[in-house]
Design a protein around this motif. Structure first.
Motif, mmCIF file in Angstrom:
data_model
loop_
_atom_site.group_PDB
_atom_site.id
_atom_site.type_symbol
_atom_site.label_atom_id
_atom_site.label_comp_id
_atom_site.label_asym_id
_atom_site.label_seq_id
_atom_site.Cartn_x
_atom_site.Cartn_y
_atom_site.Cartn_z
ATOM 1 N N ASN A 100 -89.462 55.233 37.589
ATOM 2 C CA ASN A 100 -90.807 55.276 37.195
ATOM 3 C C ASN A 100 -90.891 55.323 35.555
ATOM 4 O O ASN A 100 -91.734 56.287 35.127
ATOM 5 N N TYR A 101 -89.697 54.923 35.198
ATOM 6 C CA TYR A 101 -89.744 54.920 33.733
ATOM 7 C C TYR A 101 -90.166 53.372 33.237
ATOM 8 O O TYR A 101 -89.659 52.383 33.437
ATOM 9 N N TYR A 102 -91.523 53.361 32.933
ATOM 10 C CA TYR A 102 -92.180 52.303 32.842
ATOM 11 C C TYR A 102 -92.050 51.317 31.439
ATOM 12 O O TYR A 102 -91.846 52.260 30.489
ATOM 13 N N PRO A 103 -92.108 50.288 31.300
ATOM 14 C CA PRO A 103 -91.977 49.618 30.055
ATOM 15 C C PRO A 103 -93.275 49.922 28.938
ATOM 16 O O PRO A 103 -94.043 50.293 29.757
ATOM 17 N N TYR A 104 -93.002 49.919 27.698
ATOM 18 C CA TYR A 104 -94.277 50.087 26.900
ATOM 19 C C TYR A 104 -94.836 48.732 26.704
ATOM 20 O O TYR A 104 -96.238 48.982 26.124
ATOM 21 N N LYS A 105 -94.174 47.677 26.716
ATOM 22 C CA LYS A 105 -94.729 46.326 26.350
ATOM 23 C C LYS A 105 -94.118 45.174 26.943
ATOM 24 O O LYS A 105 -92.960 45.700 27.651
ATOM 25 N N TYR A 106 -94.896 44.212 26.929
ATOM 26 C CA TYR A 106 -93.973 43.064 27.461
ATOM 27 C C TYR A 106 -94.112 41.889 26.612
ATOM 28 O O TYR A 106 -95.200 41.599 25.881
ATOM 29 N N VAL A 107 -93.145 41.040 26.617
ATOM 30 C CA VAL A 107 -93.175 39.814 25.508
ATOM 31 C C VAL A 107 -92.919 38.417 26.629
ATOM 32 O O VAL A 107 -92.187 38.344 27.426
ATOM 33 N N ASP A 108 -93.760 37.515 26.125
ATOM 34 C CA ASP A 108 -93.667 36.203 27.001
ATOM 35 C C ASP A 108 -92.634 35.453 26.880
ATOM 36 O O ASP A 108 -92.629 34.818 25.672
ATOM 37 N N ARG A 109 -91.711 35.164 27.897
ATOM 38 C CA ARG A 109 -90.470 34.405 27.278
ATOM 39 C C ARG A 109 -90.555 33.178 28.019
ATOM 40 O O ARG A 109 -89.534 32.388 28.290
ATOM 41 N N SER A 110 -91.742 32.660 28.668
ATOM 42 C CA SER A 110 -91.792 31.747 29.239
ATOM 43 C C SER A 110 -91.940 30.088 28.434
ATOM 44 O O SER A 110 -91.872 29.119 28.791
ATOM 45 N N ARG A 111 -92.323 30.264 27.160
ATOM 46 C CA ARG A 111 -92.713 29.342 26.315
ATOM 47 C C ARG A 111 -91.386 29.251 25.170
ATOM 48 O O ARG A 111 -91.172 30.258 24.570
ATOM 49 N N PHE A 112 -90.976 28.086 24.876
ATOM 50 C CA PHE A 112 -89.990 27.747 23.940
ATOM 51 C C PHE A 112 -90.426 26.919 22.756
ATOM 52 O O PHE A 112 -91.449 26.061 22.789
ATOM 53 N N TYR A 113 -90.337 27.518 21.451
ATOM 54 C CA TYR A 113 -90.733 26.766 20.148
ATOM 55 C C TYR A 113 -89.811 25.854 19.585
ATOM 56 O O TYR A 113 -88.659 26.178 19.688
ATOM 57 N N SER A 114 -90.294 24.889 18.699
ATOM 58 C CA SER A 114 -89.467 24.429 17.945
ATOM 59 C C SER A 114 -89.295 24.972 16.546
ATOM 60 O O SER A 114 -90.308 25.591 16.225
ATOM 61 N N ILE A 115 -88.294 24.803 15.928
ATOM 62 C CA ILE A 115 -88.259 25.425 14.763
ATOM 63 C C ILE A 115 -89.391 25.149 13.747
ATOM 64 O O ILE A 115 -89.613 25.816 12.874
ATOM 65 N N ARG B 174 -72.966 40.775 5.139
ATOM 66 C CA ARG B 174 -74.040 40.000 5.987
ATOM 67 C C ARG B 174 -73.651 38.748 6.514
ATOM 68 O O ARG B 174 -72.739 38.148 5.608
ATOM 69 N N VAL B 175 -73.743 38.590 7.814
ATOM 70 C CA VAL B 175 -73.235 37.392 8.642
ATOM 71 C C VAL B 175 -74.608 36.592 8.798
ATOM 72 O O VAL B 175 -75.510 37.131 9.140
ATOM 73 N N VAL B 176 -74.402 35.339 8.271
ATOM 74 C CA VAL B 176 -75.633 34.351 8.612
ATOM 75 C C VAL B 176 -75.137 33.258 9.474
ATOM 76 O O VAL B 176 -74.102 32.731 9.040
ATOM 77 N N ALA B 177 -75.794 32.820 10.331
ATOM 78 C CA ALA B 177 -75.557 31.741 11.265
ATOM 79 C C ALA B 177 -76.828 30.719 11.110
ATOM 80 O O ALA B 177 -77.627 30.861 11.246
ATOM 81 N N HIS B 178 -76.283 29.378 10.856
ATOM 82 C CA HIS B 178 -77.295 28.393 10.506
ATOM 83 C C HIS B 178 -77.483 27.606 11.898
ATOM 84 O O HIS B 178 -76.511 27.252 12.452
ATOM 85 N N PHE B 179 -78.752 27.771 12.438
ATOM 86 C CA PHE B 179 -78.929 27.171 13.634
ATOM 87 C C PHE B 179 -80.000 26.044 13.826
ATOM 88 O O PHE B 179 -80.864 26.225 13.011
ATOM 89 N N SER B 180 -79.854 25.201 14.451
ATOM 90 C CA SER B 180 -80.703 23.844 14.597
ATOM 91 C C SER B 180 -80.856 23.684 16.041
ATOM 92 O O SER B 180 -80.315 23.792 17.131
ATOM 93 N N ASP B 181 -82.331 23.105 16.098
ATOM 94 C CA ASP B 181 -82.784 22.771 17.639
ATOM 95 C C ASP B 181 -82.968 21.044 17.585
ATOM 96 O O ASP B 181 -83.315 20.448 18.331
ATOM 97 N N GLY B 182 -82.169 20.720 16.537
ATOM 98 C CA GLY B 182 -82.076 18.949 16.407
ATOM 99 C C GLY B 182 -83.104 18.439 15.522
ATOM 100 O O GLY B 182 -83.185 17.246 15.141
ATOM 101 N N ARG B 183 -84.159 19.295 15.199
ATOM 102 C CA ARG B 183 -85.259 18.778 14.516
ATOM 103 C C ARG B 183 -85.529 19.522 13.073
ATOM 104 O O ARG B 183 -86.115 19.134 12.110
ATOM 105 N N GLY B 184 -84.850 20.889 13.052
ATOM 106 C CA GLY B 184 -85.011 21.734 11.998
ATOM 107 C C GLY B 184 -83.938 22.620 12.023
ATOM 108 O O GLY B 184 -83.142 22.715 12.955
ATOM 109 N N VAL B 185 -83.906 23.487 10.842
ATOM 110 C CA VAL B 185 -82.710 24.548 10.636
ATOM 111 C C VAL B 185 -83.261 25.887 10.395
ATOM 112 O O VAL B 185 -84.174 25.665 9.586
ATOM 113 N N MET B 186 -82.944 26.908 11.061
ATOM 114 C CA MET B 186 -83.190 28.148 10.708
ATOM 115 C C MET B 186 -82.044 29.289 10.580
ATOM 116 O O MET B 186 -80.964 28.573 10.973
#
Length: 690
Positions: free
Chosen positions: A28-43, A73-85
């Protein structure tokens, strides 16, 4: 403790922080919100103002930046093949470097921002693509956790995993709590299905149906409890029958009425007359804005009690309000043969002894008082009607003590100038019938409300000078007494000193909550007697004395006040025949919600519209003016402000059941009475409801 993933430490933390002690509490401890994880974005699609997004790709490299002693501060450079973030960790960077590999594919989830011209996600959630079943990613639940829990590693994600484990363990359906006829009549989802879907919804439509079922159930049992209580009360307590409308009422109506009653006042009088003549105890809530003529209606109700050989009593929350009622009632009655006396903590010694003897002997017809009336020493001869002003200042137990002063419980009329939206009144004052005075007496001009920025004060002061020169009086209301280190607000002490400099030729009074009641009353009386022209105050004047000559209410830092509170304060002016003004002063920069609040205040004087808006903006647990802390009754999923239709549905269903089974004996409803018993053993504050 027997759930995988919960050891003794976690058990203790869940119990202390969230009150979760059993599988039932957890489900009975309900979520306070939901986030849509069905869609993948490109960078390439990402911008800095998007909500949560997920991207699939690989880590190209890690970089570490020194941030002082033992910090990096640790930073990882991450790519989806078309862009970097960039993915950034201010804490937990060592864990990231150790657990996430360069060149491996991951799903990254988080809120994108822009830093140094590049998309950046701080403290992202990262999952191995091999562990993800692509087809099964829909709405992800988010659970509230405390700071203490987060430090121990119990995050929203941990809660999600624990609940998932529990749901998988529950192989047989969870017990139903509503009978089939209710489920079918309202097209509700079954409880087992709803509890599973609320945590792990396949889609938005299923989630909506699950929420509707769980909200209805929650509201239904609250309403069933209220309606059952009111029904028991009516059966157990017979009311005095006031069958006569006699000389006092008729004499007052024909010779002493100061003005013609409004249609709303006449309607309320008819409702009261029906109640007191019915043979059942009246329990009526009379709502009406400040100045709508509630006291006049209450006096006429008390005269009906007197005509039938009973005494009446009116209780106010403060001495100054009691004095005001005494004066108003005496002015209304003029030379009529009614003995009116006042009992407060200030009435002492011989005077008090005589008053109590006369009251017990029936020589006093009408008593005006404060909490002092509740004392055991106070005895009536025949108490037939009690009027309670500003109900929220008197608890349920205090009301009950009044009943013991009479052979039968007296009729009760509760008055409030705090307009309460219908759905809330149905839950807050569910055992009371509600009457509303929704029009002002003729000749009263609505208060003009204006919004002024604090950089425009010079012209405001000029306008106030003109009003005072015309013989009017002015209120200045501040949100704080003294300067606070945390909040940079205009405070009363500095404000008072500044106003003394700005208006050197006028006399000023000062009133705040830290003053002794006697000092406070003395300052208010000086203002009432026109010995001072300007009253500088905090919100202690919200429910206060009637000063018909006051024509301007200036509220500084108005953005700090709730809507109902602003409306209450505005009700302090406009009590005479002259045009009155309420000036809301704020800084130039305001949030969207505050702009809405200020705009509503300037648009309307209708207390009910304002209360509805306040309820929607702030939620029931925070509704100013009603002073009911915890009045949301620990509702876990329903919201009285937004679920008005469901409140009404639940109320109608509860009434239908109580009418059919007033003594709670029929077999068909046993499931409901059993569930109500279980709920009453929980920590829900049922006393607040009944």
């Amino acid at each position: 403790m027997y759930l995988p993933g919960v050891g003794p430490n976690r058990k203790k933390m869940l119990s202390e922080q969230l009150g979760i002690n059993s599988f039932g509490d957890l489900i009975n401890y309900y979520p306070y919100k939901y986030v849509d994880r069905s869609r993948f974005y490109s960078i390439a699609e990402l911008t800095g103002d998007m909500p949560y997004v997920q991207v699939c790709g690989q880590i190209l490299s890690f970089e570490t930046f020194d941030m002082g002693p033992r910090k990096e501060r640790v930073v990882a450079h991450f790519s989806d093949g078309r862009g970097v973030m960039d993915l950034t960790w201010f804490n937990g960077g060592k864990y990231a470097k150790k657990n996430y590999s360069v060149g491996k594919r991951y799903v990254v989830f988080g809120r994108p921002t822009v830093f140094n011209g590049r998309i950046n996600v701080v403290h992202p959630e990262i999952e191995d693509t091999e562990q993800i079943e692509r087809g099964n990613r829909g709405l992800q639940p988010y659970y509230s956790t405390t700071e203490k829990m987060k430090k121990m590693g119990i995050t929203s994600r941990s809660m999600e995993k624990l609940i998932k484990t529990l749901v998988e363990k529950l192989t047989s359906p969870m017990a139903e709590t509503l009978p089939n006829f209710i489920i079918e009549r309202h097209h509700l989802m079954g409880r087992d299905e709803a509890l599973r879907i609320i945590h792990f919804p396949h889609d938005a439509r299923a989630l909506e149906k699950a929420r509707e079922r769980l909200k209805f159930e929650e509201l239904f049992f609250v309403q069933l409890n209220i309606v059952r209580y009111a029904s028991d009360h009516r059966r157990m307590f017979r009311g005095f029958v006031f069958s006569r409308i006699g000389e006092l009422f008729n004499g007052f109506y024909h010779e002493h009425l100061p003005f013609a009653l409004t249609e709303a006042q006449k309607r309320v009088m008819r409702e009261i007359r029906t109640d007191v003549g019915s043979g059942r105890q009246m329990n009526r809530l009379l709502q009406g804005d400040v100045g709508s003529g509630k006291t006049l209606v209450a006096l006429m109700a008390m005269l009906i009690a007197l005509d039938n050989g009973f005494q009446a009593c009116i209780m106010a929350p403060t001495e100054i309000l009691a004095e005001q009622h005494l004066q108003t009632i005496k002015d209304f009655l003029g030379d009529m043969p009614v003995r009116v006396e006042m009992l407060t903590g200030q009435v002492k010694g011989k005077q008090r002894k005589t008053l109590l003897e006369d009251l017990a002997a029936g020589n006093i017809n009408l008593l005006v008082g404060t909490h002092a009336v509740l004392e055991d020493a106070v005895r009536f001869d025949r108490l037939g009607l009690v009027v309670i002003d500003e109900q929220h200042r008197f608890g349920v137990e205090q009301r009950a003590r009044l009943w013991q002063k009479s052979s039968n419980p007296p009729h009760v009329l509760v008055m409030t100038a705090t307009p309460i939206p219908r759905t809330l009144a149905m839950t807050l004052y569910g055992d009371l019938d509600v009457s509303v005075i929704d029009e002002l007496p003729p000749g009263r001009k609505p208060v003009v409300t204006q919004h002024v920025f604090d950089r425009q004060l010079t012209s405001l002061y000029e306008g106030i000078r003109k009003q005072v020169m015309m013989g009017r009086q002015v209120y200045f209301v501040f949100p704080l007494i003294e300067e606070s280190e945390n909040i940079d607000l205009k405070n009363l002490e500095d404000g008072y000193a500044a106003l003394c400099d700005i208006f050197p030729t006028f006399k000023l009074s000062k009133v705040h909550g830290r003053m002794k009641p006697k000092e406070k009353d003395e300052e208010m009386m000086r203002f009432l007697k026109r010995e001072t022209q300007i009253l500088v105050a905090t919100t202690v004047i919200e429910v206060g004395v009637n000063v018909p000559n006051a024509s301007v209410m200036v509220i500084l830092d108005a953005q700090r006040f709730g809507l109902s509170q602003l409306h209450q304060l505005r009700g302090r002016v406009g009590r005479g025949a002259e045009q009155a003004y309420c000036i809301l002063v704020t800084p130039y920069k305001l949030s969207a919600d505050t702009k809405k609040r200020i705009a509503i205040m300037c648009e309307t004087n209708d207390g009910f519209r304002i209360a509805e808006a306040d309820l929607k903006l702030r939620g029931p647990g925070d509704l100013e003016g009603t002073q009911q802390s915890g009045m949301a009754f620990d509702l876990k999923i329903a919201n009285i402000a937004r679920d008005g239709q469901l409140v009404q549905m639940a109320r109608d269903e509860a009434q239908r059941i109580i009418e059919d089974d007033p003594t709670c004996e029929k077999t068909v409803y046993q499931m409901l009475w059993q569930r109500l018993k279980e709920l009453r053993k929980t920590d829900i504050n049922w006393a607040a409801i009944s």
